[in-house]
Design a protein around this motif. Structure first.
Motif, PDB file in Angstrom:
ATOM      1  N   ARG B 371      42.637 115.834   7.668  1.00 25.06           N
ATOM      2  CA  ARG B 371      43.958 115.408   8.133  1.00 25.06           C
ATOM      3  C   ARG B 371      44.869 116.580   8.243  1.00 25.06           C
ATOM      4  NH1 ARG B 371      44.750 110.952   4.670  1.00 25.06           N
ATOM      5  NH2 ARG B 371      46.830 111.749   4.193  1.00 25.06           N
ATOM      6  N   LEU B 372      44.736 117.413   7.246  1.00 29.86           N
ATOM      7  CA  LEU B 372      45.586 118.591   7.206  1.00 29.86           C
ATOM      8  C   LEU B 372      45.304 119.458   8.423  1.00 29.86           C
ATOM      9  CD1 LEU B 372      47.661 119.964   5.263  1.00 29.86           C
ATOM     10  CD2 LEU B 372      45.777 121.381   4.496  1.00 29.86           C
ATOM     11  N   ILE B 373      44.015 119.641   8.620  1.00 26.24           N
ATOM     12  CA  ILE B 373      43.615 120.508   9.721  1.00 26.24           C
ATOM     13  C   ILE B 373      44.104 119.920  11.038  1.00 26.24           C
ATOM     14  CG2 ILE B 373      41.651 121.356  11.061  1.00 26.24           C
ATOM     15  CD1 ILE B 373      40.202 121.645   8.304  1.00 26.24           C
ATOM     16  N   SER B 374      43.883 118.577  11.192  1.00 25.90           N
ATOM     17  CA  SER B 374      44.299 117.986  12.477  1.00 25.90           C
ATOM     18  C   SER B 374      45.796 118.030  12.601  1.00 25.90           C
ATOM     19  CB  SER B 374      43.763 116.564  12.594  1.00 25.90           C
ATOM     20  OG  SER B 374      44.587 115.661  11.902  1.00 25.90           O
ATOM     21  N   THR B 375      46.468 117.751  11.478  1.00 26.16           N
ATOM     22  CA  THR B 375      47.916 117.824  11.526  1.00 26.16           C
ATOM     23  C   THR B 375      48.351 119.222  11.923  1.00 26.16           C
ATOM     24  OG1 THR B 375      48.056 116.257   9.679  1.00 26.16           O
ATOM     25  CG2 THR B 375      50.025 117.529  10.174  1.00 26.16           C
ATOM     26  N   VAL B 376      47.709 120.146  11.255  1.00 31.72           N
ATOM     27  CA  VAL B 376      48.086 121.525  11.557  1.00 31.72           C
ATOM     28  C   VAL B 376      47.771 121.826  13.008  1.00 31.72           C
ATOM     29  CG1 VAL B 376      47.459 123.902  11.068  1.00 31.72           C
ATOM     30  CG2 VAL B 376      47.896 122.373   9.194  1.00 31.72           C
ATOM     31  N   ASN B 377      46.588 121.397  13.382  1.00 32.07           N
ATOM     32  CA  ASN B 377      46.218 121.619  14.788  1.00 32.07           C
ATOM     33  C   ASN B 377      47.229 121.019  15.707  1.00 32.07           C
ATOM     34  OD1 ASN B 377      44.014 123.176  14.383  1.00 32.07           O
ATOM     35  ND2 ASN B 377      42.537 121.516  14.460  1.00 32.07           N
ATOM     36  N   ASN B 378      47.583 119.752  15.429  1.00 33.59           N
ATOM     37  CA  ASN B 378      48.584 119.060  16.236  1.00 33.59           C
ATOM     38  C   ASN B 378      49.850 119.855  16.292  1.00 33.59           C
ATOM     39  OD1 ASN B 378      46.862 117.012  16.743  1.00 33.59           O
ATOM     40  ND2 ASN B 378      47.740 115.568  15.289  1.00 33.59           N
ATOM     41  N   TYR B 379      50.220 120.274  15.182  1.00 30.54           N
ATOM     42  CA  TYR B 379      51.463 121.020  15.078  1.00 30.54           C
ATOM     43  C   TYR B 379      51.373 122.258  15.940  1.00 30.54           C
ATOM     44  CZ  TYR B 379      55.368 123.431  12.861  1.00 30.54           C
ATOM     45  OH  TYR B 379      56.537 124.106  12.634  1.00 30.54           O
ATOM     46  N   ILE B 380      50.215 122.907  15.724  1.00 35.21           N
ATOM     47  CA  ILE B 380      50.007 124.151  16.470  1.00 35.21           C
ATOM     48  C   ILE B 380      50.067 123.852  17.971  1.00 35.21           C
ATOM     49  CG2 ILE B 380      48.315 125.921  17.072  1.00 35.21           C
ATOM     50  CD1 ILE B 380      47.494 125.890  14.076  1.00 35.21           C
ATOM     51  N   ASN B 381      49.377 122.770  18.330  1.00 36.50           N
ATOM     52  CA  ASN B 381      49.353 122.391  19.761  1.00 36.50           C
ATOM     53  C   ASN B 381      50.732 122.112  20.255  1.00 36.50           C
ATOM     54  OD1 ASN B 381      46.639 122.815  19.904  1.00 36.50           O
ATOM     55  ND2 ASN B 381      46.083 120.679  19.519  1.00 36.50           N
ATOM     56  N   LEU B 382      51.458 121.351  19.417  1.00 35.51           N
ATOM     57  CA  LEU B 382      52.823 121.030  19.795  1.00 35.51           C
ATOM     58  C   LEU B 382      53.615 122.281  20.048  1.00 35.51           C
ATOM     59  CD1 LEU B 382      54.697 118.513  20.036  1.00 35.51           C
ATOM     60  CD2 LEU B 382      55.416 118.990  17.727  1.00 35.51           C
ATOM     61  N   LYS B 383      53.491 123.137  19.099  1.00 38.26           N
ATOM     62  CA  LYS B 383      54.235 124.386  19.199  1.00 38.26           C
ATOM     63  C   LYS B 383      53.779 125.201  20.380  1.00 38.26           C
ATOM     64  CE  LYS B 383      56.951 123.918  15.730  1.00 38.26           C
ATOM     65  NZ  LYS B 383      58.293 123.439  16.006  1.00 38.26           N
ATOM     66  N   LYS B 384      52.500 125.119  20.577  1.00 35.40           N
ATOM     67  CA  LYS B 384      51.931 125.853  21.722  1.00 35.40           C
ATOM     68  C   LYS B 384      52.541 125.383  23.021  1.00 35.40           C
ATOM     69  CE  LYS B 384      47.266 127.778  21.232  1.00 35.40           C
ATOM     70  NZ  LYS B 384      45.854 127.391  21.147  1.00 35.40           N
ATOM     71  N   SER B 385      52.562 124.005  23.149  1.00 32.98           N
ATOM     72  CA  SER B 385      53.097 123.471  24.386  1.00 32.98           C
ATOM     73  C   SER B 385      54.575 123.753  24.473  1.00 32.98           C
ATOM     74  CB  SER B 385      52.821 121.971  24.503  1.00 32.98           C
ATOM     75  OG  SER B 385      53.339 121.311  23.391  1.00 32.98           O
ATOM     76  N   LYS B 386      55.249 123.719  23.345  1.00 32.05           N
ATOM     77  CA  LYS B 386      56.656 124.062  23.337  1.00 32.05           C
ATOM     78  C   LYS B 386      56.847 125.481  23.825  1.00 32.05           C
ATOM     79  CE  LYS B 386      60.643 122.566  20.888  1.00 32.05           C
ATOM     80  NZ  LYS B 386      61.245 122.127  19.659  1.00 32.05           N
ATOM     81  N   ILE B 387      55.987 126.292  23.291  1.00 34.46           N
ATOM     82  CA  ILE B 387      56.062 127.708  23.655  1.00 34.46           C
ATOM     83  C   ILE B 387      55.786 127.861  25.140  1.00 34.46           C
ATOM     84  CG2 ILE B 387      54.914 129.947  23.419  1.00 34.46           C
ATOM     85  CD1 ILE B 387      54.580 129.276  20.418  1.00 34.46           C
ATOM     86  N   LYS B 388      54.796 127.094  25.546  1.00 39.99           N
ATOM     87  CA  LYS B 388      54.458 127.138  26.952  1.00 39.99           C
ATOM     88  C   LYS B 388      55.669 126.748  27.767  1.00 39.99           C
ATOM     89  CE  LYS B 388      49.974 126.325  29.031  1.00 39.99           C
ATOM     90  NZ  LYS B 388      48.817 125.505  28.756  1.00 39.99           N
ATOM     91  N   TYR B 389      56.295 125.643  27.340  1.00 41.08           N
ATOM     92  CA  TYR B 389      57.452 125.131  28.025  1.00 41.08           C
ATOM     93  C   TYR B 389      58.544 126.197  28.038  1.00 41.08           C
ATOM     94  CZ  TYR B 389      61.650 122.375  28.838  1.00 41.08           C
ATOM     95  OH  TYR B 389      62.836 121.935  29.329  1.00 41.08           O
ATOM     96  N   ILE B 390      58.767 126.786  26.867  1.00 38.19           N
ATOM     97  CA  ILE B 390      59.813 127.788  26.774  1.00 38.19           C
ATOM     98  C   ILE B 390      59.452 128.994  27.620  1.00 38.19           C
ATOM     99  CG2 ILE B 390      60.915 129.460  25.219  1.00 38.19           C
ATOM    100  CD1 ILE B 390      60.728 127.251  23.045  1.00 38.19           C
ATOM    101  N   MET B 391      58.198 129.298  27.503  1.00 32.59           N
ATOM    102  CA  MET B 391      57.748 130.432  28.312  1.00 32.59           C
ATOM    103  C   MET B 391      57.945 130.165  29.772  1.00 32.59           C
ATOM    104  SD  MET B 391      54.424 132.073  26.501  1.00 32.59           S
ATOM    105  CE  MET B 391      54.144 133.212  27.825  1.00 32.59           C
TER     106      MET B 391
END
Lengths: 79, 460
Positions: B371-391
């Motif tokens: 769960r932790l890993i997926s949560t973290v992954n999710n988070y990472i993904n979220l942030k990634k897409s956010k970053i993508k968006y910001i980028m």
């Protein structure tokens, strides 16, 4: 002092002393055996000395060369 | 007038007178005995004796020349009551007369008795008779010395007694004259010779007699010899009632010569008996001692401790038993408690339970992990897409990107800042237009102010 070296007088005195000591009630058995042994030795020393003396009656004179000689005494000839 | 002429009278010269008196007097008293008391006694140079003989009223000078006085048996002393035999002699030159003594005797007692008393007093004062000087007689002498006359009965008596008391003895006799002028000297010599030869004890013996007979044993010479002799001396002179100087000085006095023999040697038979008695007594003392001790030991042996020594252990056994019980009780109780606790704990810590629990925990952890890993992954993904968006947004903002997309940037000629609002320009103002592939210079023709809504809805 060895017993043989003791004089008759000393031997008999010591023997009397031993008999007195044996009469003392407070003496231990061991001591009394030792003293008894010593007493036996002393008594035989005394008896030995009593028999040691020679049986001699002599007259003493001085010879011409000044020597003292003891010769058997003959009383009859004096009379 | 009277005629006092003395022509008829004889006139003497002094010398003549003295001579005359001398003749008369000496003739009148050629041999007299005079009794008186000695006074003014003078004998300091030990040569001639000078003294006065006196009575209550009168005195006379006396002289006793050396040749006479050296033969005196007794001493003339101050105050002595004496008889003098002699003659009157006149000394012309001085007109003095004196009694020349040829003999002297004490008054009231014999000369010998007086001499004896005088010597006894003198030696007594010198300490010759003191007990401290007396040596003890050996109990069993090796050699016995005897000073006596071999011709008398004394020697036989002594030998007889000795034989009676002791069968084996060694006797050495030195023959002497027991009276007479040479006697004292002979006795002294005899003592010397016996000492020189070597004896353990000396007997001086003689039979009874008068004071004169015994006189040899009363001389100062003998007294000194006996006193100085290193060997013990027994003196046996005369009968029981006879006492001589030698008796007083000797180490032991025997009343008779036979008694001397008894003193000098012990009775062998009696002594042997005495020794045997002592040995018997010692033996019986020992054996009774042994008997007593034996009894004690037997008594002791009967006591419980010796008969049944194991009873000694009884007490210890009892103590050990008690201690054992206490041990079991106390420790046992503790152990029981511990045991119970242990069991309880074991129960709690049920092995299988634990393992299951561990597994379930492991699973939980694993799940959590996942769960932790997926949560973290999710988070990472979220942030990634956010970053993508910001980028993307940034990219949008990138002027180059804007330019690539076909937009143009407007700049003033003078300023290097881009123009973002119509108000910033004037009509006819020169501007620069930046395009993707170059720059355009232009002039503003007209401006119309109208806000455009975001999005691409508003098209002119």
């Amino acid at each position: 002092m060895k017993i043989e070296e003791m004089s008759f007088e000393e031997s008999i005195k010591k023997l009397e002393e031993i008999v007195r000591e044996l009469e003392d009630e407070n003496i231990s058995l061991e001591d009394s055996m030792k003293k008894f042994e010593l007493g036996i030795k002393l008594s035989s020393n005394c008896l030995k000395k009593l028999n040691e003396a020679e049986n001699r009656i002599e007259e003493l004179t001085r010879s011409e060369d000044g020597k003292l000689i003891a010769r058997e005494l003959n009383l009859e000839k004096e009379n | 007038m009277e005629d006092y002429s003395i022509s008829k009278t004889k006139v003497y010269t002094v010398s003549e007178l003295n001579q005359d008196i001398k003749r008369n007097v000496e003739a009148g008293y050629p041999d007299i005995w005079v009794e008186g008391e000695v006074s003014n006694f003078y004998f300091h140079d030990k040569k001639h004796m000078y003294f006065d003989l006196k009575d209550e009223n009168s005195k006379i000078k006396v002289v006793m020349f050396q040749n006479i006085n050296r033969n005196l048996i007794f001493d003339i002393e101050e105050g002595l009551h004496i008889l003098i035999n002699g003659y009157i002699s006149l000394y012309e030159k001085r007109g003095e007369y004196q009694l020349v003594a040829m003999d002297a005797r004490p008054v009231g007692k014999g000369a010998l008795i007086l001499a004896f008393e005088q010597l006894k007093k003198k030696l007594g004062e010198k300490g010759y008779f003191d007990v401290i000087h007396k040596k003890s007689i050996p109990l069993l002498p090796g050699r016995i010395g005897l000073v006596t006359s071999t011709g008398g009965a004394v020697i036989r008596d002594i030998i007889l007694v000795l034989k009676e008391r002791f069968e084996n003895f060694h006797l050495i006799v030195r023959d002497v004259n027991v009276q007479g002028v040479t006697s004292s000297d002979e006795i002294c010599e005899a003592i010397d010779e016996l000492c020189e030869y070597g004896v353990d004890v000396i007997i001086i013996a003689r039979g009874g007699g008068s004071l004169e007979d015994l006189w040899a044993f009363n001389t100062e010479k003998i007294a000194r010899k006996i006193f100085e002799c290193p060997v013990p001396i027994i003196s046996a002179i005369g009968h029981e009632t006879d006492y001589t100087i030698s008796d007083f000085v000797a180490d032991r006095r025997a009343a008779t010569p036979s008694v001397a023999a008894e003193i000098v040697i012990l009775n062998k038979r009696e002594t042997v008996e005495k020794i045997e008695t002592m040995v018997k007594r010692a033996r019986s003392l020992i054996s009774s001692e042994v008997k007593i001790r034996k009894k004690e030991i037997l008594l002791l042996m009967r006591r419980r401790i010796f008969a049944r020594p194991e009873t000694l252990l009884d007490r210890f056994n009892q103590v050990v038993g008690e201690l054992n019980i206490r041990l079991e009780r106390d420790i046992g109780a503790n152990l029981k408690t511990v045991e119970n606790n242990l069991i309880n704990i074991c129960r709690l810590i049920d092995k299988k339970n634990i393992i299951d629990k561990i597994y379930s925990f492991k699973t939980v952890i694993k799940n959590s992990d996942i769960r932790l890993i997926s949560t973290v992954n999710n988070y990472i993904n979220l942030k990634k897409s956010k970053i993508k968006y910001i980028m993307g947004k940034i990219a949008d903002r990138n002027p180059v990107n804007i330019l690539e997309r076909g937009f143009a940037l407007l700049y003033g000629v003078e300023k290097d800042r881009s123009i973002k609002s119509v108000r910033e320009v004037n009509v006819d103002q020169a501007v620069r237009i930046l395009l993707r592939d170059g720059v355009l210079s232009a002039r503003i023709f007209d401006k119309i102010y109208k806000k455009i809504e975001p999005g691409f809805k508003n098209e002119n």
